[in-house]
Enzyme design. Sequence first.
Site, PDB file in Angstrom:
ATOM      1  CG  ASP A  17      81.226 103.162  39.200  1.00 32.13           C
ATOM      2  OD1 ASP A  17      81.787 102.135  39.613  1.00 32.13           O
ATOM      3  OD2 ASP A  17      81.535 104.302  39.578  1.00 32.13           O
ATOM      4  CG  ASP A 325      89.414 112.725  30.341  1.00 30.12           C
ATOM      5  OD1 ASP A 325      89.514 113.680  31.138  1.00 30.12           O
ATOM      6  OD2 ASP A 325      88.502 112.661  29.494  1.00 30.12           O
TER       7      ASP A 325
END
Length: 614
Positions: A17, A325
């Site tokens: 990223d 998550d």
Amino acid sequence: MSYDYPPEKLAIYLSDDAGSDLTFYALLEASIFAKQWIPFCKKFNVQPRSPAAYFVSTSPPDDGGGQSQTRDFLAIKKLYREMEDRIETATMLGRIPEEARLKHEGFSQWDSYSSKRDHDTILKILIDSKDPCSTDIDGSALPTLVYLAREKRPQHFHNFKAGAMNALIRVSSKISNGQIILNLDCDMYSNDPLTVRDALCFFLDEEKSQDIAFVQFPQCFANVTKNDPYGSFLRVITNVEFHGTDGCGGPLYIELAAFTGEILSVEGSSIKIRRLIGKKHDDHRRQQSVHELEAEAKTLASCTFEQNTQWGNEMGLKYGCPVEDVITGLSIQCKGWKSAYLNPERKAFLGLAPSTLPQVLVQHKRWSEGDFQILLSKYSPAWYAHGRISLGLQLGYCCYCLWAPNCLATLYYSIIPSLCLLKGISLFPQVSSPWFLPFAYVIFGKYISSLVEFLRADGTVLGWWNEQRIWLYKRTSSYLFATTDTILKKLGFGDTAFAITDKVADEDVSERYEKEMMEFGSASPMFVVLSTLAMLNLFCLVGVVKKVIINESFVRLYQTMPLQILLCGVLVLVNLPLYQGLLLRKDRGRMPTSVTLKSSAVALLVCATFSFLH
């Protein structure tokens, strides 16, 4: 890449990223080394198959392995060290060797690169398993290997890790369209080549596979010391609590998990991550060159692709929460899916645990803040999950979501009883009162059961004591700041942030960590809170001892305020490493002098003020 699994059915994606050409260079070097490493692993059944971990834990084979094995071991280790030196040299210099840059066309994608927050999509298929030329030195096929750095622009919010994962899901659906997705953090390595096959047992089960959305693995660490001074192993959660949730519908999703593709599917658009595509998808791949495939897949990782879609809401990982998550796993389970917990004897994955107290506190602030945000969101397990999942699992989620506000009760018991002890005010029943028994039962029952759970999870008594210390530190610093930030955000005074836990430590820090010395080293608002509470309890205990010596009988004081004496004494004992860091240590891991002065002054002022109150 060296999993014991058919390579034509295996595709590995690295999501970078930050869009670093150094990371791309490291992956390129690894892809070249893999052509030698994978045959070596298969020939000698190497475990673990992370070369860094393998060479640290394994010595050259003796004569029993034969000269061939010894020669191959030394040769592959030499190749690895040479690759390691090239990568470390490039990292130290901050640039790619000119020879490598000219040799591989992938580096040209950085020609228009501005910064890690402003660049085009960078996508490169380093190895294509469908290419007959993509083989190792034995002529066997290699798995597909792909580098991806999604497009980033300052004017487009990127949604942190969840946004990166969703871009990766879309790109992988175009390139390999795998039916199973294994999500692995960058600081973890695979410790068992059979992990993929083990997880597939759940998805291929004839009776229960249709209900299983994901298989959750525990977070385990290779660098945790025997007594784990920071409680990083999370022994009770891993070995007790998650097994309990497994019987109530499945554990939470916490980063290390294998998903079936269909539960992250993109219904209603041109992309589908499911087993529906099968043969037609393979035929389509054969008609496209790698360059055509890269060009087409790049658009799926653009900043604008998600506009006017359900990505981050009904598709992929959820947005708007630091623990993407957990909230994703909860929403999946609320739709009727279940998860399964896989905690094999040989750990499937190993990673690096934080080795300093600041790292631990930052990590737990993010976790507790994200969980608290879930509790206050529309996906709250308290109301959204009611009737959608079992009551046991609902309560399990609520326990973690209430980590942050637990700081209020802990702060009360860390401050008020000690101050009242200093003042001579009794808060709890006397020893002679029958009401003393329920208090004593709760206190001793709680800690005895906690100790038994910890020891059953292969912990040590000293490790349990360290766990109690870090329990106190997290609740009076990480959780306090998490609660404050969450409330401010709910009131519109802040934005969601994603704090990355730095796992890199210098040599001095590593040596102190191996000796299980607590590492402070930097000035932090969290340290000011911890130090102030520690000094406050120390001053209160010293003040009480002074009173006993000068005026009062200890027996009378013990009869009227035994639980307060016990609580204040335990708090002082728990904080011994903190007092050492504040007052005694001289190494670089000590508490900064500014923190010592601030905390001592504030604690002394509070004690003096409370003592003079009527």
